[in-house]
Design a protein around this motif. Structure first.
Motif, short mmCIF file in Angstrom:
data_model
loop_
_atom_site.label_atom_id
_atom_site.label_comp_id
_atom_site.label_asym_id
_atom_site.label_seq_id
_atom_site.Cartn_x
_atom_site.Cartn_y
_atom_site.Cartn_z
N CYS A 142 1.42 5.25 0.51
CA CYS A 142 1.10 6.11 2.09
C CYS A 142 1.79 7.72 2.01
CB CYS A 142 1.07 5.85 3.13
SG CYS A 142 1.35 4.20 3.71
N GLU A 199 -0.69 7.35 7.52
CA GLU A 199 -1.00 7.25 6.94
C GLU A 199 -0.84 5.55 6.89
OE1 GLU A 199 -2.14 6.98 2.96
OE2 GLU A 199 -2.57 9.38 3.00
N ARG A 242 0.74 -1.18 0.17
CA ARG A 242 -0.01 0.08 0.16
C ARG A 242 1.47 1.39 -0.38
NH1 ARG A 242 -3.82 -0.34 5.02
NH2 ARG A 242 -5.43 -1.91 3.57
N THR A 256 -1.17 1.94 8.10
CA THR A 256 -0.57 1.20 7.56
C THR A 256 -0.11 -0.31 7.99
OG1 THR A 256 -1.31 2.45 5.74
CG2 THR A 256 -0.03 0.29 5.76
#
Length: 664
Positions: free
Chosen positions: A573, A578, A571, A582
């Motif tokens: 960020c 974030e 993912r 995460t």
């Protein structure tokens, strides 16, 4: 047909099928009652429904208080941002009248708060001059607020009324007695209308500071109750100016080297039009003139600015000719030369201003031009006669500007000869797109050849063009104009964009008629050097391509800061928050060591597919549009960040260091 009626008809017309047979009849016409038109088309009244429109609500309420101060009845205005992002504006003016309105058969307070174009600003006996939206301001705020409460202290009594989306919840009622006078408005913007409902303390503070300079003797303060220090104290700023525009010019020019010990100050009244001007020459090469009408920043200028420029050129030219200082000059001087290195603020108060455009950015009253011209000519001539040393300094600055402009013209003409739409006239490093409609095209100004190469591979060639820039571009804040046009990187930007610069009246005016892209995206690394390069490019746009920003064409790309991986899961960020969330999600009950964190410090660390997916794909990317919320404050900040004066820059960095994060 009025704008309101046009919008009402447009709102009701639909596709012409309202009566079922495709005919366009009276059944299709929808009449918007009261404040419904404001809620139907809010941007028509406040500019937009984003951050700018949100803050504009506060300005409209403050404008009413300022009008009271202009009439001589108010000297203190307080603003509060509450924890729920609601706003309170309180003043010590006369208080909005609460007695029965003869025509409407209800309280005048309710009429002011709920009826468009209702207010005391239309009666010259109540207000000689006023800003605001000419009677629609506070009612617009009411219409666009989920909750609004107004409290009036007047004639020894306290009156109040509350509203929901513009509709009164009860008639105006008495709520006590008082020895004070004034109006307090507490409102919460309707979150179903606005795309952003978070107020920015810095934006509101800048406007209050500006109003304090423009209205000497009035105290304006703001308190942000959303934050508190360890002692429970909220951020609080208070603004007061005893000398008005003289203080304003000192504030704006604080980061520049002055050519005279004190600003030139002009104040007077011609044809019932009060005019106040403060101006100062400095060693910079840019012209920074800010104009206001009834406290409204007319960033597109108008007749007051035209009158000032005309008088400045004529008066200084006459003095220079008379002094004999131009005798050895081999070419003509034009208006631009008299304004290079000039910072000026022009403020006029007009009884019935005529503005071009709904948001009032350009003054159209022809009589104002003559009033400003006459007053500036008279008082500037007196100044030059009484200050011969400063006068000679100004003329020498003008001669230097003319000499540099003469050299710059050749460089500029060379740029514009290459600036054609054929491929052979475009910069060699430009990878153009195949689309030719500017509205569909975008160009990325990319830091470095390496990242430029990645962007070229990852882009959509149909509508995305790439122009790599080598290193840091020239700092235009400290460069003469001909040096700017000598810069290879800046020449490439002009040529790639397809714009031309310079007219007979203004050698720096930008012609956008052949602009090739309606999105100009600055894409740099997410490190200190990248931020510096982006600031250099923004400085260039602000000083020499401001029209691009004002038209909404300039954007900043937002590449991700991190890529988080755990097994097959990954993912991107864009913030520390974030990243932390995460990592916590991917870690679960396991160890964090199983989570791989990649920090992107440069665009070149991503491959073409990653750059496209995260930063260039219109479906997923985030572009930050560059706007000018406050032109005078932007002028000051660019001068501070990119000018010669180190102490103000150090102070700014120390003040904002808490917002910076340092990676190991």
């Amino acid at each position: 047909m009025s704008e309101l009626n046009k919008e009402a008809i447009a709102a009701g017309s639909g596709n012409g099928n309202g009566n079922g047979n495709g005919n366009y009849t009276a059944e299709n016409i929808q009449v918007l009652e009261g404040l419904e038109a404001v809620r139907k088309r809010p941007a028509m009244y406040i500019g937009d429904i984003g951050s700018r429109g949100l803050h504009h609500l506060v300005y409209e309420v403050i404008d009413n208080s300022i009008d009271e101060s202009l009439a001589g009845y108010c000297d203190n205005i307080e603003v509060f941002i509450h924890p729920d992002n609601s706003i309170t504006v309180s003043d010590n003016g006369r208080g909005i009248p609460t007695d029965l309105h003869e025509k409407e058969k209800r309280s005048a307070l309710e009429v002011v708060m709920t009826v468009l174009h209702a207010g005391g600003k239309f009666d010259k006996g109540s207000y000689k001059v006023s800003g605001g939206l000419h009677g629609v301001g506070v009612s617009c705020v009411n219409a666009l607020s989920s909750m609004l409460k107004v409290t009036v202290c007047r004639e020894g009594k306290v009156f109040e009324q509350e509203y929901s989306i513009g509709k009164p919840l009860y008639p105006v009622r008495e709520a006590g007695t008082t020895g004070k006078t004034g109006t307090t408005v507490h409102f919460k913007p309707d979150t179903s209308i606005f795309t952003n409902d978070i107020y920015d303390l810095e934006i509101l503070s800048s406007r209050l500071r500006e109003l304090a300079f423009l209205n000497k003797g009035i105290r304006l303060s703001i308190t942000d109750e959303r934050e508190a220090d360890e002692n429970g104290n909220h951020p609080h700023f208070s603004f007061y100016s005893e000398n008005g525009l003289r203080d304003f010019i000192e504030y704006l020019d604080g980061m520049r080297e002055k050519l005279m010990p004190e600003p030139i100050y002009i104040e007077g009244e011609k044809n019932d039009i009060p005019v106040e001007i403060s101006m100062q020459y400095n060693t910079s090469f840019s012209e920074n003139i800010h104009s206001y009408v009834n406290n409204i920043n007319t960033h597109e200028g108008g007749t007051h600015l035209a009158g000032f420029r005309r008088a400045l050129t004529r008066t200084l030219k006459a003095y220079a000719d008379k002094s004999g200082m131009l005798a050895k000059l081999k070419f003509d001087i034009n208006g631009d030369d008299f304004r290079e290195g000039l910072t000026a603020i022009i403020s006029v108060k007009v009884q019935e201003p005529q503005f071009e455009g709904q948001t009032k950015t350009k003054l159209g009253n022809n009589e104002v031009m003559g009033a400003v011209d006459t007053l500036v000519s008279e008082l500037l001539n007196y100044y030059l006669e009484e200050h011969p040393k400063e006068a000679r300094t100004i003329v020498n600055k003008v001669i230097l500007a003319a000499t540099a402009r003469h050299a710059a013209r050749k460089a500029r003409e060379l740029v514009q000869r290459k600036n054609v739409l054929s491929g052979s006239g475009l910069p060699g490093k430009l990878s153009d797109c195949s689309e030719r409609d500017p509205e569909l095209c975008e160009i990325y100004l990319v830091e470095g050849d390496s990242a430029g190469g990645t962007a070229k591979q990852g882009r959509d060639r149909r509508f995305q063009a790439i122009l790599p820039l080598r290193g840091k571009i020239l700092n235009v804040e400290k460069a003469m104009q001909h040096k700017i046009f000598d810069s290879e990187e800046i020449k490439n930007i002009y040529t790639a964009l397809g714009v031309s610069v310079g007219t007979e009246d203004d050698s720096k005016a930008l012609n956008l008629s052949k602009l090739r892209y309606h999105k100009v995206v600055i894409m740099t690394d997410a490190d200190v050097d990248g931020s510096h390069i982006a600031t250099l490019i923004l400085t260039f746009f602000f000083r020499y391509m401001r029209e691009l920003i004002e038209n909404g064409y300039v954007y900043i790309a937002t590449p991700p800061l991190y890529l988080i991986r755990k097994g097959n899961n990954e993912r991107y960020c864009w913030s520390e928050e974030e990243r932390e969330a995460t990592v916590a999600e991917f870690s679960g009950t396991g160890k964090e060591s199983n989570v791989h964190i990649q920090r992107y410090k440069g665009l070149g660390e991503m491959n073409a597919e990653q750059l496209w997916l995260t930063t260039m794909n219109p479906e997923f990317r985030t572009l930050r549009q560059v706007t000018i919320e406050n032109g005078t404050e932007a002028d000051r900040i660019f001068s501070m960040l990119m000018g010669d004066e180190v102490p103000p820059r150090r102070e700014f960095i120390e003040k904002n260091a808490k917002y910076a994060k340092i990676d190991a």
